[in-house]
Design a protein around this motif. Structure first.
Motif, PDB file in Angstrom:
ATOM      1  N   VAL A  78       9.832 -24.976  46.374  1.00  0.00           N
ATOM      2  CA  VAL A  78       9.590 -25.687  46.879  1.00  0.00           C
ATOM      3  C   VAL A  78       7.790 -25.440  47.285  1.00  0.00           C
ATOM      4  O   VAL A  78       6.998 -26.812  47.016  1.00  0.00           O
ATOM      5  CB  VAL A  78       9.745 -25.746  48.190  1.00  0.00           C
ATOM      6  CG1 VAL A  78       9.342 -26.940  49.368  1.00  0.00           C
ATOM      7  CG2 VAL A  78      11.408 -26.710  48.425  1.00  0.00           C
ATOM      8  N   LYS A 101       5.500 -24.335  44.970  1.00  0.00           N
ATOM      9  CA  LYS A 101       4.795 -24.282  43.430  1.00  0.00           C
ATOM     10  C   LYS A 101       4.611 -26.069  44.183  1.00  0.00           C
ATOM     11  O   LYS A 101       3.780 -26.358  43.313  1.00  0.00           O
ATOM     12  CB  LYS A 101       5.696 -24.431  42.658  1.00  0.00           C
ATOM     13  CG  LYS A 101       6.110 -23.348  42.239  1.00  0.00           C
ATOM     14  CD  LYS A 101       6.582 -23.056  40.876  1.00  0.00           C
ATOM     15  CE  LYS A 101       8.182 -23.384  40.670  1.00  0.00           C
ATOM     16  NZ  LYS A 101       8.752 -22.521  39.243  1.00  0.00           N
ATOM     17  N   MET A 102       5.249 -26.826  44.844  1.00  0.00           N
ATOM     18  CA  MET A 102       5.519 -28.852  44.180  1.00  0.00           C
ATOM     19  C   MET A 102       3.577 -28.069  45.499  1.00  0.00           C
ATOM     20  O   MET A 102       3.180 -29.432  45.673  1.00  0.00           O
ATOM     21  CB  MET A 102       6.052 -29.419  45.334  1.00  0.00           C
ATOM     22  CG  MET A 102       7.245 -28.996  44.147  1.00  0.00           C
ATOM     23  SD  MET A 102       8.519 -30.241  44.503  1.00  0.00           S
ATOM     24  CE  MET A 102       8.139 -31.871  45.149  1.00  0.00           C
ATOM     25  N   GLY A 103       3.354 -27.674  46.150  1.00  0.00           N
ATOM     26  CA  GLY A 103       2.134 -28.065  47.707  1.00  0.00           C
ATOM     27  C   GLY A 103       2.379 -27.584  48.562  1.00  0.00           C
ATOM     28  O   GLY A 103       3.034 -26.780  48.957  1.00  0.00           O
ATOM     29  N   SER A 104       1.386 -28.337  49.917  1.00  0.00           N
ATOM     30  CA  SER A 104       1.487 -27.505  50.754  1.00  0.00           C
ATOM     31  C   SER A 104       2.447 -28.274  51.559  1.00  0.00           C
ATOM     32  O   SER A 104       3.172 -29.492  50.818  1.00  0.00           O
ATOM     33  CB  SER A 104       0.199 -28.551  51.250  1.00  0.00           C
ATOM     34  OG  SER A 104       0.354 -29.737  51.407  1.00  0.00           O
TER      35      SER A 104
END
Lengths: 492, 345
Positions: free
Chosen positions: A337, A339-342
């Motif tokens: 998760v 990896k997907m951003g903030s």
């Protein structure tokens, strides 16, 4: 600052819900909220007014024979109207019978024309065409160089020479014809709409090359000024469509609606990142949901599919459902998760999430996540699989190893236990136990885009879940409980 | 950290759920109803009304007289009429001030108008723009002052640095430029052209190099040549990507390490940007300790009113504005002039 329109209408709906039909007063109050939502999304004021008039017409004519609450009725009307305005009929790109097909790109400085030019070339290439790039932006230092580098990276030739833009464009198209290329993309200098000489220049380029398509490249973060830009370019170039860039920013993208509203031309392409590959045909339904702050389930799923490792997710998710979720799985999930951003950004895309949860998520600090990671990584594999073996001395060791305190380790374990319990409940009840809105939004998303394949891992996951007990009614109890747990960051 | 886990769990579960539900509901595709392309929604973009003509909303007459001349003659006192309120709201919203700042202005006006409507709006806006706008040129003894430039893509960072380099050189400083944008194709070339024009030093690396190392090298060069200031470019990055912001955090740390000292971190903002500018400012403030804003592209039709919201809510002052292509078009920000241009018709 951006409240989802659904949140706003929910606040209103206490008074709305009691009545089945929308009274004129209700409509006024609801439309006031819609107005604020549109303005916060940067939709231009004149466009907002015209838009609200159209929605009002829809609402007044709406029948009461629906299962929707008045609030939902309003959202539905607004959403439908947005999609209609944003282009029910996308522009179909056809090719000139006598090649090459000439595409002219115009736009303000910094809108992303040069990157869009390369991305468009790549797109045509993927359609089996042989594109040719012409760099007629002789204004910005190194703009030609930038296009050359990008052209190299996608294997498309770039033509330019340091003469004047008009002759570069004319010569470029001529060369493309000689070389047998069937699509020519002409990149022009960025300009300010008020700048008459530069506007005349792009006009001259247009006259010299008689493009089949003229696209305005517009930035999704543009504010109220979008209408002036769009209008100025449309007046002098007669646009065939719009290309929206920077849709990967967390802007609501109301500029798209503003520009669309004044020129009446469809948005054809959207770019969602700085890489040349982040470029696709435009989906009106997605931006419609974004403008309303309804979350963008589709983009979220796509991002998940792009960045998450389907096997890892499927694996730990199936263990999750069978109640064998370990700290190891949790760590794997967490990394996926992250990896997907903030978290805040993800929550913003997620539909049906309450404001409290969104706030909680945006308060999640990276350092805290690092701490969690450190704690788990300080455990032995056995401890990760079975936290029950963790006695006092082990906990002290872990705390020392991760640079945290025993208290932090205890908290993590306690929370993990609760989380496991929660997940087991959810697995037992089947997925529809998730907040109703979430499920609905996902279904909407599914309906909107069925053409794309779901990766094998996710498919398997779906099959596994389907085996569980099917579709009980959405339970408000469960939802409430979760919301309640998230809200108070009590003990720190 | 207690709630973190729950949030993480929810995100994971929700993602899985979304994917599952979607895969479940895939059914044969029904062709979407083909509606005719809607007509142009707005035939005529309404001209901005002027503040002292209550009926401007209805007539939408573009005025040719300078609004400021009329402001001085205004004598509206007491409470705001409904029409006046609407006009003020429209002017402010159209300037990209945003809904909440516009409401704040209106609330102040509701407490009574003493200077005429326009005068009062001007006063309130200037009250919001009350931060110190000085720029630091000097670092601690023995250290080299660094100005770090941050922002999203396409706002004019590189151009701004080029122009500021020229200003510094004109004022007799020895300037070293650090081409820290190693991501965008040919960004370093663009900066090199500016360096040549301004006869400043430039340190650059190949595309894709580590931006931190470029800035480190620039500091080395600046030390060796006794430069007065280092202007450091960074790659444009969107403000909602943690990895890119982490990278920026690191770049700032490197620039702030002895012998360098970051004395200004300038966020470059494009005046055409709408409400997203506020979240850009918030994210860059958190990642790079922004000390000021450079508002570019003010020479277009955009007003850049969002900076009022940024200064009011986040306390970041605007320090420079860009009003044109030429070097001298990058100017020191003057609140009074800015507010006048916000309110001009």
């Amino acid at each position: 600052m951006f409240d989802a329109l659904s949140d706003r209408l929910e606040r209103l709906s206490a008074s709305l819900r009691s009545r089945g039909r929308l009274s004129p007063g209700d409509i006024d109050a609801a439309l006031e909220e819609v107005r604020t939502a549109l303005l916060e999304a940067d939709v231009e004021l004149t466009v907002v007014r015209a838009f609200l008039d159209a929605v009002r017409t829809r609402l007044v004519g709406a029948s009461l024979a629906t299962s929707l609450t008045p609030g939902q009725q309003v959202i539905k009307a607004v959403h439908e109207q947005l999609i209609e305005v944003l282009g029910a009929t996308p522009l179909k790109v056809t090719y000139a019978s006598r090649p090459p097909t000439v595409v002219l790109l115009a736009g303000l400085q910094g809108a992303g024309k040069t990157t869009a030019a390369a991305a468009l070339a790549q797109w045509f290439k993927a359609q089996g065409r042989q594109p040719y790039l012409v760099a007629a932006d002789l204004q910005r230092p190194a703009a030609v160089e930038q296009l050359r580098v990008l052209g190299d990276s996608i294997g498309v030739d770039v033509y330019s020479e340091p003469s004047d833009p008009v002759s570069v464009a004319r010569e470029g198209v001529e060369r493309a014809r000689r070389l047998g290329r069937d699509v020519v993309i002409v990149d022009t200098a960025g300009r300010l709409a008020v700048d008459a000489p530069l506007m005349a220049e792009v006009r001259a380029i247009s006259d010299a090359t008689s493009p089949h398509y003229t696209f305005l490249v517009i930035d999704a973060v543009t504010g109220q000024d979008a209408v002036h830009t769009a209008r100025a370019f449309h007046d002098s170039l007669s646009l065939s469509g719009l290309i929206v860039t920077k849709l990967d920013y967390d802007a609501r993208g109301g500029a798209v609606l503003s520009a669309r509203g004044v020129v009446g031309r469809p948005v054809v392409f959207a770019s969602t990142g700085e890489k040349v590959g982040d470029f696709e045909l435009f989906h009106p339904d997605r931006i419609a949901s974004r403008i309303l702050g309804m979350g963008d389930a589709l983009s979220l799923i796509e991002r998940a599919e792009a960045t998450m490792d389907a096997d890892v997710v499927a694996n730990s998710a199936s263990r999750l459902m069978s109640g064998q979720f370990t700290l190891e799985d949790f760590l794997a999930q967490l990394n996926q998760v992250r990896k997907m951003g903030s978290f805040g950004g993800l929550m913003k895309l997620m539909p049906g999430v309450t404001k409290e949860m969104r706030n909680a998520a945006s308060n999640v600090d990276d350092r805290e996540l690092n701490k969690i990671e450190a704690i788990i990584q300080s455990m032995t594999p056995r401890e990760r699989r079975d936290p029950a073996v963790l006695d006092g001395s082990r906990r002290t060791r872990i705390a020392a190893g991760s640079g945290t305190s025993v208290n932090a380790v205890n908290q993590l374990l306690k929370q993990f236990g609760e989380m496991k319990k929660m997940m087991r409940q959810m697995a037992g009840g089947g997925m529809p136990n998730l907040p109703g809105k979430l499920g609905r939004a996902a279904q909407m998303a599914a309906r909107a885009d069925r053409s794309r394949e779901v990766p094998a891992g996710f498919e398997a996951l779906g099959a596994g879940l389907r085996a569980g007990s099917p579709a009980p009614s959405p339970s408000g109890k469960n939802k409430k409980k979760k919301g309640g747990r998230v809200t108070p960051p009590k003990q720190r | 950290m207690t709630y973190v886990l729950v949030v993480v769990a929810l995100v994971v579960v929700a993602l899985v759920a979304l994917v599952v539900v979607r895969s479940r509901t895939r059914r044969p595709v029904l062709a979407p109803p083909v509606a005719p392309l809607p007509e142009v929604l707005v035939e005529e973009v309404a001209a901005r009304p002027s503040l002292d003509e209550p009926d401007a909303l209805r007539t939408r007459l573009a005025s040719s007289r300078g609004v400021l001349d009329r402001l001085r003659n205004l004598s509206g006192e007491g409470a705001l009429s409904r029409e006046q309120r609407d006009v003020v709201e429209e002017v402010l919203l159209r300037s990209d001030l945003g809904v909440s700042t516009t409401r704040a202005v209106l609330e102040q006006l509701d407490q009574g108008v003493h200077l005429g409507v326009a005068g009062e709006v001007r006063r309130v806006l200037l009250e919001f723009l009350d931060r110190d706008r000085g720029v630091r040129l000097v670092a601690d003894p023995g250290r080299i002052p660094v100005w770090l430039f941050v922002g999203v893509n396409g706002v004019g960072k590189t151009t701004t640095i080029g122009k500021l380099a020229q200003h510094h050189v004109d004022e007799g400083r020895h300037v070293v430029l650090a081409a820290g944008d190693t991501f965008r194709a040919a960004a370093a070339d663009q900066l090199a052209l500016w360096a040549e024009r301004a006869s400043a030093d430039i340190v650059r690396a190949t595309e894709g190099a580590d931006p931190g190392s470029v800035i480190h090298d620039a500091l080395g060069r600046a030390g060796a040549r006794h430069a007065d200031i280092v202007l450091a470019d960074t790659a444009g990055r969107r403000a909602n990507n943690t990895n890119l912001l982490d990278e920026l955090r690191k770049v700032r740390r490197v620039a702030d390490r002895d012998p360098g000292q970051v004395v200004e971190t300038l966020l470059v903002l494009d005046a055409t940007t709408g409400q997203n500018a506020l979240s850009q400012a918030r994210e860059f403030l958190a990642a790079a300790e922004v000390t000021g804003i450079v508002l570019t592209k003010l020479d277009g039709t955009a007003r850049g009113g969002i900076v009022v919201a940024i200064e009011r809510e986040l306390g970041i002052p605007v320090k420079f504005v860009g009003v044109g292509e030429r070097v001298e078009d990058l100017r020191v920000f003057v609140p009074e002039d800015f507010v006048d241009s916000l309110l001009a018709p």
